[in-house]
Design a protein around this motif. Structure first.
Motif, PDB file in Angstrom:
ATOM      1  N   GLY A  79       0.121   9.433  -5.513  1.00  0.00           N
ATOM      2  CA  GLY A  79       0.717   8.155  -6.146  1.00  0.00           C
ATOM      3  C   GLY A  79       1.833   7.758  -6.276  1.00  0.00           C
ATOM      4  O   GLY A  79       2.516   7.140  -7.101  1.00  0.00           O
ATOM      5  N   ASP A 124      -1.247  -4.161  -8.347  1.00  0.00           N
ATOM      6  CA  ASP A 124      -0.722  -2.851  -8.600  1.00  0.00           C
ATOM      7  C   ASP A 124      -1.834  -1.756  -8.223  1.00  0.00           C
ATOM      8  O   ASP A 124      -1.586  -0.811  -8.040  1.00  0.00           O
ATOM      9  CB  ASP A 124      -0.297  -2.698 -10.077  1.00  0.00           C
ATOM     10  CG  ASP A 124       1.154  -3.380 -10.125  1.00  0.00           C
ATOM     11  OD1 ASP A 124       1.770  -3.730  -9.139  1.00  0.00           O
ATOM     12  OD2 ASP A 124       1.486  -3.748 -11.395  1.00  0.00           O
ATOM     13  N   ARG A 127      -2.491  -1.315  -4.888  1.00  0.00           N
ATOM     14  CA  ARG A 127      -1.375  -0.294  -4.055  1.00  0.00           C
ATOM     15  C   ARG A 127      -1.578   1.196  -4.466  1.00  0.00           C
ATOM     16  O   ARG A 127      -1.276   2.047  -3.945  1.00  0.00           O
ATOM     17  CB  ARG A 127       0.002  -0.862  -4.557  1.00  0.00           C
ATOM     18  CG  ARG A 127       1.025  -0.021  -4.007  1.00  0.00           C
ATOM     19  CD  ARG A 127       2.633  -0.666  -4.349  1.00  0.00           C
ATOM     20  NE  ARG A 127       2.621  -1.905  -3.628  1.00  0.00           N
ATOM     21  CZ  ARG A 127       2.683  -3.189  -4.423  1.00  0.00           C
ATOM     22  NH1 ARG A 127       2.246  -3.119  -5.941  1.00  0.00           N
ATOM     23  NH2 ARG A 127       2.707  -4.401  -4.230  1.00  0.00           N
ATOM     24  N   ARG A 128      -2.068   1.205  -5.800  1.00  0.00           N
ATOM     25  CA  ARG A 128      -2.041   2.692  -6.110  1.00  0.00           C
ATOM     26  C   ARG A 128      -3.266   3.342  -5.581  1.00  0.00           C
ATOM     27  O   ARG A 128      -3.196   4.647  -5.106  1.00  0.00           O
ATOM     28  CB  ARG A 128      -2.340   2.403  -7.960  1.00  0.00           C
ATOM     29  CG  ARG A 128      -2.821   3.961  -8.403  1.00  0.00           C
ATOM     30  CD  ARG A 128      -1.821   4.776  -8.625  1.00  0.00           C
ATOM     31  NE  ARG A 128      -0.744   4.485  -9.472  1.00  0.00           N
ATOM     32  CZ  ARG A 128       0.115   5.342  -9.769  1.00  0.00           C
ATOM     33  NH1 ARG A 128       0.356   6.383  -9.646  1.00  0.00           N
ATOM     34  NH2 ARG A 128       1.198   4.732 -10.616  1.00  0.00           N
ATOM     35  N   GLN A 131      -1.572   4.418  -2.343  1.00  0.00           N
ATOM     36  CA  GLN A 131      -0.865   5.665  -2.620  1.00  0.00           C
ATOM     37  C   GLN A 131      -1.640   6.967  -2.966  1.00  0.00           C
ATOM     38  O   GLN A 131      -1.358   7.961  -2.281  1.00  0.00           O
ATOM     39  CB  GLN A 131       0.238   5.383  -3.936  1.00  0.00           C
ATOM     40  CG  GLN A 131       0.961   4.228  -3.620  1.00  0.00           C
ATOM     41  CD  GLN A 131       1.711   3.952  -4.766  1.00  0.00           C
ATOM     42  OE1 GLN A 131       1.051   3.667  -5.874  1.00  0.00           O
ATOM     43  NE2 GLN A 131       2.882   3.429  -4.850  1.00  0.00           N
ATOM     44  N   VAL A 148      -1.774   9.353 -12.779  1.00  0.00           N
ATOM     45  CA  VAL A 148      -2.206   8.878 -11.479  1.00  0.00           C
ATOM     46  C   VAL A 148      -3.155   7.707 -11.344  1.00  0.00           C
ATOM     47  O   VAL A 148      -3.224   6.922 -10.887  1.00  0.00           O
ATOM     48  CB  VAL A 148      -2.645  10.003 -10.778  1.00  0.00           C
ATOM     49  CG1 VAL A 148      -3.910  10.639 -10.787  1.00  0.00           C
ATOM     50  CG2 VAL A 148      -2.689   9.582  -9.034  1.00  0.00           C
ATOM     51  N   ASP A 151      -3.477   2.745 -13.052  1.00  0.00           N
ATOM     52  CA  ASP A 151      -3.805   1.446 -12.632  1.00  0.00           C
ATOM     53  C   ASP A 151      -5.037   1.132 -11.922  1.00  0.00           C
ATOM     54  O   ASP A 151      -5.568   0.263 -11.411  1.00  0.00           O
ATOM     55  CB  ASP A 151      -2.909   1.178 -11.585  1.00  0.00           C
ATOM     56  CG  ASP A 151      -1.426   1.109 -12.143  1.00  0.00           C
ATOM     57  OD1 ASP A 151      -1.004   0.396 -13.128  1.00  0.00           O
ATOM     58  OD2 ASP A 151      -0.279   1.338 -11.478  1.00  0.00           O
TER      59      ASP A 151
END
Length: 203
Positions: A79, A124, A127-128, A131, A148, A151
């Motif tokens: 993350g 978000d 995207r998390r 990651q 972590v 989101d």
């Protein structure tokens, strides 16, 4: 001679930011392989700093060791990879070399990632997910996690926690997880790390 089965060991660590009171004084931590250890404490109590020290980003005055080698070869995180440009999830995930394709596909499915997502347009939470996927592509011996799942929706969070539990039980991996969100963690964690000053700062 009895075998030492410690996965993470911190002995006599002291650490303070310049001009600030010390966050850690003679701090000790010992975690066994296969453990899922929660760091408990309020904001500003030093949980993130401890994770950074464990990751080799800060250096405390004390002994820090990992089972199986140095932190650079042992420790992973998830993350933390910045993803803001105009590129796809597929470009990022498949651009990581030396990956087991079965593990990669499992993570993509687990995190419900659309490989066509454009990183500059996603939410978000999306995207998390990318990651986290990238951070977990390489199997880890010790995994450091800092809020972590914050989101992620409830389903994705529970699925990810199940994956972490499986990694610990099947591979003997160790997880150190700092979070304020305790839903679903009552039976997930095997250990709690509570520094005395963290306890004092709790409401």
């Amino acid at each position: 001679m009895e075998e030492d089965l410690t996965s993470v060991r911190v002995s006599g660590m002291q650490f303070a930011y310049d001009g600030q009171p010390p966050l850690f004084v003679e701090f000790n931590l010992k975690i066994s392989p296969g453990s899922r250890c929660l760091l408990v404490g309020s904001n500003g109590s030093g949980k993130t700093t401890l994770l950074k020290i464990l990751a080799g980003k800060h250096y405390g005055c004390g002994d820090l060791s990992y089972l199986g080698g140095s932190w650079s070869k042992t420790v992973g995180s998830a993350g933390e990879i910045p993803l803001q440009g105009d590129f796809s999830a597929e470009h990022m995930i498949f651009g990581v070399e030396g990956i087991d394709p079965v593990r990669r596909e499992k993570l993509i499915e687990l995190l419900d990632i659309d490989l066509q997502w454009r990183m500059h347009k996603v939410s978000d939470g999306q995207r998390r997910r990318v990651q986290i996927c990238m951070g977990l592509l390489h199997p880890f011996q010790v995994l450091l996690l800092d809020e972590v799942t914050v989101d992620l929706d409830v389903v994705a969070r529970l699925d990810l926690l199940d994956f972490f539990k499986e990694e610990c039980e099947l591979r003997g991996a160790t997880i150190v997880y700092a979070t304020h969100i305790f839903d679903g963690l009552e039976t997930w964690a095997t250990d709690l790390a509570v520094h005395p000053t963290w306890r004092d700062k709790e409401d």
